[in-house]
Design a protein around this motif. Structure first.
Motif, PDB file in Angstrom:
ATOM      1  N   ARG A  10       0.825  -1.217   0.000  1.00  0.00           N
ATOM      2  CA  ARG A  10       0.000   0.000   0.000  1.00  0.00           C
ATOM      3  C   ARG A  10       0.857   1.264   0.000  1.00  0.00           C
ATOM      4  N   ILE A  11       1.904   1.225  -0.794  1.00  0.00           N
ATOM      5  CA  ILE A  11       2.727   2.416  -1.000  1.00  0.00           C
ATOM      6  C   ILE A  11       1.947   3.342  -1.942  1.00  0.00           C
ATOM      7  N   PRO A  12       1.838   4.628  -1.619  1.00  0.00           N
ATOM      8  CA  PRO A  12       1.117   5.509  -2.553  1.00  0.00           C
ATOM      9  C   PRO A  12       1.798   5.546  -3.920  1.00  0.00           C
ATOM     10  N   VAL A  13       0.997   5.666  -4.951  1.00  0.00           N
ATOM     11  CA  VAL A  13       1.536   5.751  -6.309  1.00  0.00           C
ATOM     12  C   VAL A  13       2.183   7.122  -6.531  1.00  0.00           C
ATOM     13  N   HIS A  14       1.539   8.144  -5.995  1.00  0.00           N
ATOM     14  CA  HIS A  14       2.008   9.512  -6.219  1.00  0.00           C
ATOM     15  C   HIS A  14       2.095  10.262  -4.883  1.00  0.00           C
ATOM     16  N   VAL A  15       3.263  10.779  -4.593  1.00  0.00           N
ATOM     17  CA  VAL A  15       3.464  11.604  -3.398  1.00  0.00           C
ATOM     18  C   VAL A  15       3.871  13.010  -3.842  1.00  0.00           C
ATOM     19  N   ALA A  16       3.217  14.006  -3.270  1.00  0.00           N
ATOM     20  CA  ALA A  16       3.544  15.407  -3.568  1.00  0.00           C
ATOM     21  C   ALA A  16       4.178  16.025  -2.323  1.00  0.00           C
ATOM     22  N   VAL A  17       5.205  16.828  -2.521  1.00  0.00           N
ATOM     23  CA  VAL A  17       5.938  17.394  -1.384  1.00  0.00           C
ATOM     24  C   VAL A  17       6.078  18.912  -1.522  1.00  0.00           C
ATOM     25  N   THR A  60       6.144  14.491  -6.913  1.00  0.00           N
ATOM     26  CA  THR A  60       6.051  15.870  -7.390  1.00  0.00           C
ATOM     27  C   THR A  60       6.506  16.805  -6.285  1.00  0.00           C
ATOM     28  N   VAL A  61       7.475  17.647  -6.582  1.00  0.00           N
ATOM     29  CA  VAL A  61       8.027  18.540  -5.556  1.00  0.00           C
ATOM     30  C   VAL A  61       7.825  20.003  -5.971  1.00  0.00           C
ATOM     31  N   TYR A  62       7.436  20.797  -4.965  1.00  0.00           N
ATOM     32  CA  TYR A  62       7.149  22.218  -5.213  1.00  0.00           C
ATOM     33  C   TYR A  62       8.474  22.981  -5.098  1.00  0.00           C
ATOM     34  N   ALA A  63       8.984  23.452  -6.218  1.00  0.00           N
ATOM     35  CA  ALA A  63      10.304  24.081  -6.237  1.00  0.00           C
ATOM     36  C   ALA A  63      10.227  25.609  -6.318  1.00  0.00           C
ATOM     37  N   PHE A  64       9.206  26.112  -7.019  1.00  0.00           N
ATOM     38  CA  PHE A  64       9.074  27.573  -7.157  1.00  0.00           C
ATOM     39  C   PHE A  64       7.632  27.865  -7.562  1.00  0.00           C
ATOM     40  N   SER A  65       6.956  28.672  -6.750  1.00  0.00           N
ATOM     41  CA  SER A  65       5.538  28.922  -7.021  1.00  0.00           C
ATOM     42  C   SER A  65       5.353  30.195  -7.834  1.00  0.00           C
ATOM     43  N   THR A  66       4.175  30.346  -8.412  1.00  0.00           N
ATOM     44  CA  THR A  66       3.861  31.577  -9.156  1.00  0.00           C
ATOM     45  C   THR A  66       3.859  32.793  -8.227  1.00  0.00           C
ATOM     46  N   GLU A  67       3.771  32.527  -6.922  1.00  0.00           N
ATOM     47  CA  GLU A  67       3.794  33.627  -5.941  1.00  0.00           C
ATOM     48  C   GLU A  67       5.228  33.957  -5.489  1.00  0.00           C
ATOM     49  N   LEU A  94      19.963  10.601 -12.476  1.00  0.00           N
ATOM     50  CA  LEU A  94      18.537  10.248 -12.499  1.00  0.00           C
ATOM     51  C   LEU A  94      18.244   9.377 -13.725  1.00  0.00           C
ATOM     52  N   ASN A  95      18.833   9.769 -14.820  1.00  0.00           N
ATOM     53  CA  ASN A  95      18.647   9.011 -16.065  1.00  0.00           C
ATOM     54  C   ASN A  95      19.173   7.587 -15.931  1.00  0.00           C
ATOM     55  N   GLU A  96      20.355   7.470 -15.305  1.00  0.00           N
ATOM     56  CA  GLU A  96      20.939   6.131 -15.117  1.00  0.00           C
ATOM     57  C   GLU A  96      20.047   5.223 -14.290  1.00  0.00           C
ATOM     58  N   ARG A  97      19.291   5.837 -13.393  1.00  0.00           N
ATOM     59  CA  ARG A  97      18.400   5.008 -12.556  1.00  0.00           C
ATOM     60  C   ARG A  97      16.973   4.984 -13.110  1.00  0.00           C
ATOM     61  N   ASN A  98      16.853   5.281 -14.386  1.00  0.00           N
ATOM     62  CA  ASN A  98      15.572   5.115 -15.090  1.00  0.00           C
ATOM     63  C   ASN A  98      14.470   6.049 -14.567  1.00  0.00           C
ATOM     64  N   VAL A  99      14.894   7.238 -14.077  1.00  0.00           N
ATOM     65  CA  VAL A  99      13.925   8.215 -13.578  1.00  0.00           C
ATOM     66  C   VAL A  99      13.666   9.270 -14.651  1.00  0.00           C
ATOM     67  N   LYS A 100      12.398   9.537 -14.877  1.00  0.00           N
ATOM     68  CA  LYS A 100      12.020  10.616 -15.789  1.00  0.00           C
ATOM     69  C   LYS A 100      11.936  11.911 -14.982  1.00  0.00           C
ATOM     70  N   LEU A 101      12.550  12.961 -15.490  1.00  0.00           N
ATOM     71  CA  LEU A 101      12.520  14.256 -14.798  1.00  0.00           C
ATOM     72  C   LEU A 101      11.808  15.260 -15.681  1.00  0.00           C
ATOM     73  N   ALA A 131      10.941   4.039 -14.322  1.00  0.00           N
ATOM     74  CA  ALA A 131      10.908   3.629 -12.920  1.00  0.00           C
ATOM     75  C   ALA A 131      10.066   4.589 -12.081  1.00  0.00           C
ATOM     76  N   MET A 132      10.270   5.874 -12.313  1.00  0.00           N
ATOM     77  CA  MET A 132       9.549   6.878 -11.522  1.00  0.00           C
ATOM     78  C   MET A 132       9.578   8.196 -12.297  1.00  0.00           C
ATOM     79  N   THR A 133       8.532   8.987 -12.137  1.00  0.00           N
ATOM     80  CA  THR A 133       8.521  10.324 -12.729  1.00  0.00           C
ATOM     81  C   THR A 133       8.650  11.354 -11.617  1.00  0.00           C
ATOM     82  N   VAL A 134       9.699  12.140 -11.677  1.00  0.00           N
ATOM     83  CA  VAL A 134       9.850  13.257 -10.741  1.00  0.00           C
ATOM     84  C   VAL A 134       9.407  14.522 -11.474  1.00  0.00           C
ATOM     85  N   SER A 135       8.393  15.163 -10.935  1.00  0.00           N
ATOM     86  CA  SER A 135       7.919  16.420 -11.529  1.00  0.00           C
ATOM     87  C   SER A 135       8.331  17.568 -10.629  1.00  0.00           C
TER      88      SER A 135
END
Ligand code: IPE
Ligand code: IPE
Ligand code: MG
Length: 244
Positions: A10-17, A60-67, A94-101, A131-135
């Protein structure tokens, strides 16, 4: 908290931070706020690898907001350069570990063209990874995303009575992104700050006092543990209700 204490079924599919508290982390050490942003890189990388090891498919990580443009120009400039450098120095591993950025956010005139180019290159490099999508939510605002969706829908000429929730979803920045089951916010602030307004309609929200630069995979696992104890009802009754 380590991975073995979690229910791996029961690991969440998508985690937002929401990566918050960099400024306060630095101020407590008598350092400039920007040192806090820099210290957040290690937290981000450990969280990404921890998420990958846990089998999370979308982060999905919040890096810079419109505000965040309201901040002093020096800090904004630092954040632009910092995110560009992060992209350049980390995309190969990230690419080597099959992560999409990928980046989600508004591509407006305020974002330097150079950074938009780097974003496109990065997607070119990592776009087929599975493997994983990091947005990275960058120049992202939940309301801006909805405005952009409404504009695209209006421009498509679709009849108003044909517009439904699916239409809106299809016009979000990444229509293939599932809603996050879990949102984690650091630094003891209890708000969404315009993050994923549409997508988080039914997300479980977990808040921690840990400041972002101190966050590590163990903190992510603790948040997942809390999530796994929640009873998600989506407006209905819980699975066990009414069955006995
Ligand atoms: C989060 O840390 C990073 C960004 C918003 C870019 P802050 O810079 O908001 O840190 P605090 O909240 O001022 O401590
Ligand atoms: C949210 O944090 C945005 C990011 C983490 C990028 P803020 O620090 O900007 O949010 P507020 O101002 O406390 O609501
Ligand atoms: Mg903040």
């Amino acid at each position: 908290m380590d991975l073995s204490s979690l229910d791996l079924q029961r690991i969440p599919v998508h985690v937002a931070v929401v990566m918050d508290g960099n400024g306060r982390w630095a101020q407590r050490r008598g350092l400039p706020r920007t040192d806090g942003h820099a210290a957040g890189e290690e937290a981000l990388m450990d969280t990404i690898w921890g998420a990958l090891d846990a089998g999370i498919r979308w982060l999905t990580v919040y890096a810079f907001s419109t505000e965040n443009w309201k901040r002093p120009v020096d800090e904004v400039r630092f954040l632009m350069n910092f995110n560009e450098r992060l992209l350049l120095t980390r995309r190969d591993e990230l690419n080597e570990r099959n992560v999409k950025l990928q980046f989600i956010g508004r591509r407006d005139w305020r974002v330097p063209k150079r950074i938009l180019r780097r974003i496109d290159e990065t997607l070119e490099l990592t776009g087929d990874n599975t493997a994983m999508t990091v947005s990275m939510a960058f120049n992202y605002g939940g309301r801006a995303e909805l405005v952009d969706a409404v504009r695209a829908i209006a421009a498509s000429g679709i009849k108003p009575e044909k517009i439904d929730e699916k239409t809106i979803r299809q016009h979000l920045y990444d229509p293939t992104m599932p809603d996050p089951e879990l949102m984690v916010r650091t630094s003891g602030e209890y708000r969404m700050s315009n993050f994923l307004m549409w997508e988080m309609a039914y997300s479980e929200l977990v808040f921690t006092d840990v400041l972002w630069p101190d966050f590590r995979r163990e903190n992510l696992y603790a948040a997942i543990d809390e999530y796994q104890r929640r009873d998600r009802r989506f407006g209905g009754l819980s699975d066990t209700d009414g069955l006995g």
